[in-house]
Design a protein around this motif. Structure first.
Motif, PDB file in Angstrom:
ATOM      1  N   LYS A   1      64.984 -15.981  51.451  1.00 12.22           N
ATOM      2  CA  LYS A   1      66.299 -16.581  51.646  1.00 12.22           C
ATOM      3  C   LYS A   1      66.638 -17.443  50.445  1.00 12.22           C
ATOM      4  CE  LYS A   1      67.406 -18.442  55.574  1.00 12.22           C
ATOM      5  NZ  LYS A   1      67.386 -19.210  56.822  1.00 12.22           N
ATOM      6  N   ASP A   2      67.892 -17.312  49.979  1.00 13.84           N
ATOM      7  CA  ASP A   2      68.397 -18.270  49.015  1.00 13.84           C
ATOM      8  C   ASP A   2      69.572 -18.983  49.687  1.00 13.84           C
ATOM      9  OD1 ASP A   2      70.669 -16.654  48.729  1.00 13.84           O
ATOM     10  OD2 ASP A   2      70.028 -15.807  46.825  1.00 13.84           O
ATOM     11  N   LYS A   3      70.383 -19.695  48.930  1.00 15.98           N
ATOM     12  CA  LYS A   3      71.444 -20.497  49.540  1.00 15.98           C
ATOM     13  C   LYS A   3      72.466 -19.661  50.296  1.00 15.98           C
ATOM     14  CE  LYS A   3      70.991 -24.179  46.218  1.00 15.98           C
ATOM     15  NZ  LYS A   3      71.553 -24.895  45.121  1.00 15.98           N
ATOM     16  N   GLU A   4      72.768 -18.468  49.793  1.00 19.60           N
ATOM     17  CA  GLU A   4      73.852 -17.686  50.386  1.00 19.60           C
ATOM     18  C   GLU A   4      73.421 -16.363  51.007  1.00 19.60           C
ATOM     19  OE1 GLU A   4      76.856 -17.207  47.444  1.00 19.60           O
ATOM     20  OE2 GLU A   4      76.889 -19.332  46.957  1.00 19.60           O
ATOM     21  N   LYS A   5      72.284 -15.845  50.620  1.00 15.55           N
ATOM     22  CA  LYS A   5      71.905 -14.507  51.049  1.00 15.55           C
ATOM     23  C   LYS A   5      70.478 -14.472  51.572  1.00 15.55           C
ATOM     24  CE  LYS A   5      74.847 -12.129  47.729  1.00 15.55           C
ATOM     25  NZ  LYS A   5      74.903 -11.174  46.630  1.00 15.55           N
ATOM     26  N   MET A   6      70.220 -13.435  52.361  1.00 15.65           N
ATOM     27  CA  MET A   6      68.868 -13.149  52.792  1.00 15.65           C
ATOM     28  C   MET A   6      68.514 -11.778  52.220  1.00 15.65           C
ATOM     29  SD  MET A   6      67.173 -13.020  56.573  1.00 15.65           S
ATOM     30  CE  MET A   6      67.624 -14.707  56.897  1.00 15.65           C
ATOM     31  N   TRP A   7      67.327 -11.647  51.650  1.00 17.82           N
ATOM     32  CA  TRP A   7      66.889 -10.419  51.012  1.00 17.82           C
ATOM     33  C   TRP A   7      65.710  -9.858  51.787  1.00 17.82           C
ATOM     34  CZ3 TRP A   7      69.817  -9.130  46.773  1.00 17.82           C
ATOM     35  CH2 TRP A   7      70.593 -10.150  46.241  1.00 17.82           C
ATOM     36  N   LEU A   8      65.732  -8.571  52.034  1.00 15.97           N
ATOM     37  CA  LEU A   8      64.621  -7.878  52.657  1.00 15.97           C
ATOM     38  C   LEU A   8      63.921  -7.066  51.571  1.00 15.97           C
ATOM     39  CD1 LEU A   8      63.011  -6.933  55.142  1.00 15.97           C
ATOM     40  CD2 LEU A   8      64.696  -5.122  55.407  1.00 15.97           C
ATOM     41  N   ILE A   9      62.657  -7.349  51.342  1.00 21.05           N
ATOM     42  CA  ILE A   9      61.872  -6.673  50.315  1.00 21.05           C
ATOM     43  C   ILE A   9      60.969  -5.651  50.987  1.00 21.05           C
ATOM     44  CG2 ILE A   9      60.279  -6.973  48.386  1.00 21.05           C
ATOM     45  CD1 ILE A   9      62.985  -8.466  48.074  1.00 21.05           C
ATOM     46  N   ASP A  10      61.038  -4.397  50.528  1.00 16.73           N
ATOM     47  CA  ASP A  10      60.204  -3.324  51.059  1.00 16.73           C
ATOM     48  C   ASP A  10      58.985  -3.178  50.162  1.00 16.73           C
ATOM     49  OD1 ASP A  10      59.020  -1.090  52.078  1.00 16.73           O
ATOM     50  OD2 ASP A  10      60.714   0.243  51.713  1.00 16.73           O
ATOM     51  N   PHE A  11      57.843  -3.677  50.628  1.00 20.57           N
ATOM     52  CA  PHE A  11      56.621  -3.645  49.838  1.00 20.57           C
ATOM     53  C   PHE A  11      55.870  -2.316  49.960  1.00 20.57           C
ATOM     54  CE2 PHE A  11      57.186  -8.250  50.467  1.00 20.57           C
ATOM     55  CZ  PHE A  11      57.161  -8.646  49.142  1.00 20.57           C
ATOM     56  N   SER A  12      56.370  -1.398  50.762  1.00 18.52           N
ATOM     57  CA  SER A  12      55.626  -0.158  50.988  1.00 18.52           C
ATOM     58  C   SER A  12      55.513   0.698  49.739  1.00 18.52           C
ATOM     59  CB  SER A  12      56.279   0.651  52.112  1.00 18.52           C
ATOM     60  OG  SER A  12      57.559   1.106  51.713  1.00 18.52           O
ATOM     61  N   VAL A  13      56.482   0.626  48.846  1.00 20.18           N
ATOM     62  CA  VAL A  13      56.402   1.408  47.605  1.00 20.18           C
ATOM     63  C   VAL A  13      56.480   0.509  46.379  1.00 20.18           C
ATOM     64  CG1 VAL A  13      57.278   3.558  48.579  1.00 20.18           C
ATOM     65  CG2 VAL A  13      58.884   1.882  47.647  1.00 20.18           C
ATOM     66  N   LEU A  14      56.228  -0.775  46.577  1.00 22.63           N
ATOM     67  CA  LEU A  14      56.291  -1.714  45.478  1.00 22.63           C
ATOM     68  C   LEU A  14      55.136  -1.476  44.516  1.00 22.63           C
ATOM     69  CD1 LEU A  14      57.732  -4.219  44.327  1.00 22.63           C
ATOM     70  CD2 LEU A  14      56.123  -5.593  45.622  1.00 22.63           C
ATOM     71  N   SER A  15      55.479  -1.197  43.294  1.00 24.92           N
ATOM     72  CA  SER A  15      54.451  -0.965  42.288  1.00 24.92           C
ATOM     73  C   SER A  15      55.088  -1.051  40.906  1.00 24.92           C
ATOM     74  CB  SER A  15      53.801   0.405  42.484  1.00 24.92           C
ATOM     75  OG  SER A  15      54.786   1.407  42.459  1.00 24.92           O
ATOM     76  N   TYR A  16      54.242  -1.123  39.916  1.00 27.61           N
ATOM     77  CA  TYR A  16      54.714  -1.159  38.541  1.00 27.61           C
ATOM     78  C   TYR A  16      54.559   0.245  37.966  1.00 27.61           C
ATOM     79  CZ  TYR A  16      55.426  -2.543  33.734  1.00 27.61           C
ATOM     80  OH  TYR A  16      55.914  -2.651  32.461  1.00 27.61           O
ATOM     81  N   LEU A  17      55.631   0.976  37.961  1.00 27.93           N
ATOM     82  CA  LEU A  17      55.637   2.362  37.506  1.00 27.93           C
ATOM     83  C   LEU A  17      56.825   2.578  36.578  1.00 27.93           C
ATOM     84  CD1 LEU A  17      55.154   4.093  40.958  1.00 27.93           C
ATOM     85  CD2 LEU A  17      53.443   3.943  39.168  1.00 27.93           C
ATOM     86  N   PRO A  18      56.814   3.677  35.841  1.00 23.02           N
ATOM     87  CA  PRO A  18      58.027   4.013  35.087  1.00 23.02           C
ATOM     88  C   PRO A  18      59.208   4.126  36.042  1.00 23.02           C
ATOM     89  CG  PRO A  18      56.207   5.435  34.437  1.00 23.02           C
ATOM     90  CD  PRO A  18      55.741   4.644  35.636  1.00 23.02           C
ATOM     91  N   ARG A  19      60.342   3.640  35.639  1.00 21.14           N
ATOM     92  CA  ARG A  19      61.497   3.600  36.549  1.00 21.14           C
ATOM     93  C   ARG A  19      61.932   4.988  37.002  1.00 21.14           C
ATOM     94  NH1 ARG A  19      66.456   1.978  32.578  1.00 21.14           N
ATOM     95  NH2 ARG A  19      66.097   3.631  31.058  1.00 21.14           N
ATOM     96  N   ILE A  20      61.629   6.005  36.240  1.00 22.96           N
ATOM     97  CA  ILE A  20      62.011   7.360  36.635  1.00 22.96           C
ATOM     98  C   ILE A  20      61.307   7.763  37.928  1.00 22.96           C
ATOM     99  CG2 ILE A  20      60.294   8.643  35.300  1.00 22.96           C
ATOM    100  CD1 ILE A  20      63.998   9.546  35.631  1.00 22.96           C
ATOM    101  N   ILE A  21      60.133   7.209  38.185  1.00 23.51           N
ATOM    102  CA  ILE A  21      59.413   7.507  39.429  1.00 23.51           C
ATOM    103  C   ILE A  21      60.217   7.018  40.628  1.00 23.51           C
ATOM    104  CG2 ILE A  21      57.296   7.114  40.767  1.00 23.51           C
ATOM    105  CD1 ILE A  21      56.879   8.869  38.256  1.00 23.51           C
ATOM    106  N   GLU A  22      60.757   5.815  40.538  1.00 21.10           N
ATOM    107  CA  GLU A  22      61.559   5.287  41.644  1.00 21.10           C
ATOM    108  C   GLU A  22      62.819   6.121  41.857  1.00 21.10           C
ATOM    109  OE1 GLU A  22      60.716   3.091  43.876  1.00 21.10           O
ATOM    110  OE2 GLU A  22      58.814   2.759  42.870  1.00 21.10           O
ATOM    111  N   LEU A  23      63.413   6.614  40.776  1.00 21.28           N
ATOM    112  CA  LEU A  23      64.593   7.467  40.908  1.00 21.28           C
ATOM    113  C   LEU A  23      64.238   8.802  41.560  1.00 21.28           C
ATOM    114  CD1 LEU A  23      66.317   6.677  37.519  1.00 21.28           C
ATOM    115  CD2 LEU A  23      67.120   6.055  39.800  1.00 21.28           C
ATOM    116  N   VAL A  24      63.068   9.306  41.265  1.00 24.31           N
ATOM    117  CA  VAL A  24      62.599  10.528  41.926  1.00 24.31           C
ATOM    118  C   VAL A  24      62.379  10.259  43.416  1.00 24.31           C
ATOM    119  CG1 VAL A  24      60.643  12.115  42.126  1.00 24.31           C
ATOM    120  CG2 VAL A  24      61.649  11.658  39.888  1.00 24.31           C
ATOM    121  N   VAL A  25      61.762   9.121  43.749  1.00 23.93           N
ATOM    122  CA  VAL A  25      61.523   8.768  45.154  1.00 23.93           C
ATOM    123  C   VAL A  25      62.851   8.667  45.902  1.00 23.93           C
ATOM    124  CG1 VAL A  25      60.673   6.953  46.705  1.00 23.93           C
ATOM    125  CG2 VAL A  25      59.314   7.644  44.718  1.00 23.93           C
TER     126      VAL A  25
END
Length: 121
Positions: free
Chosen positions: A7-31
């Motif tokens: 939570k910040d002052k104005e918004k709430m963020w939901l983070i999905d850790f199930s695929v959180l990783s440090y990979l080339p960004r093209i991998i996330e676009l493929v996913v």
């Protein structure tokens, strides 16, 4: 779930850790493309993939190398999905979801996306 909420002052963020990783960004676009763009209609799948890639490209310009590898990585993801779900189906327990991932992998491979079909405006 509390660990996934920020939570910040104005918004709430939901983070999905199930695929959180440090990979080339093209991998996330493929996913993303694999998960929401592939359907049983080839032309519609290609239209959806190009739409997602173009939206992304407006904010973060994709390199020639990323675009050249996209279809190869997408096909690999389809193959991996088939292999994993088939293994689980045969060696552990046959969940209904296994067949979904096998079918999704087959749709992806049958799409046979070619580099020249990836069009960035």
């Amino acid at each position: 779930m509390n660990a996934n909420l920020i939570k910040d002052k104005e918004k709430m963020w939901l983070i999905d850790f199930s695929v959180l990783s440090y990979l080339p960004r093209i991998i996330e676009l493929v996913v993303i493309s694999y998960g929401i763009c592939i359907c049983n209609d080839r032309e519609e799948s290609i239209r959806r993939i190009n739409y997602c890639l173009n939206i992304y490209n407006k904010q973060n310009v994709l390199t020639k190398s990323e675009l050249d590898k996209f279809n190869i990585i997408l096909n690999a993801m389809g193959a991996m999905s088939i292999m994993q779900a088939s293994y689980i189906k045969k060696h552990t327990r046959n969940f209904e979801e296994n067949q979904y991932w096998i079918d999704k992998g087959k749709e992806t491979i049958n799409l046979n996306l070619r580099r020249e079909e990836i069009i960035i405006d």
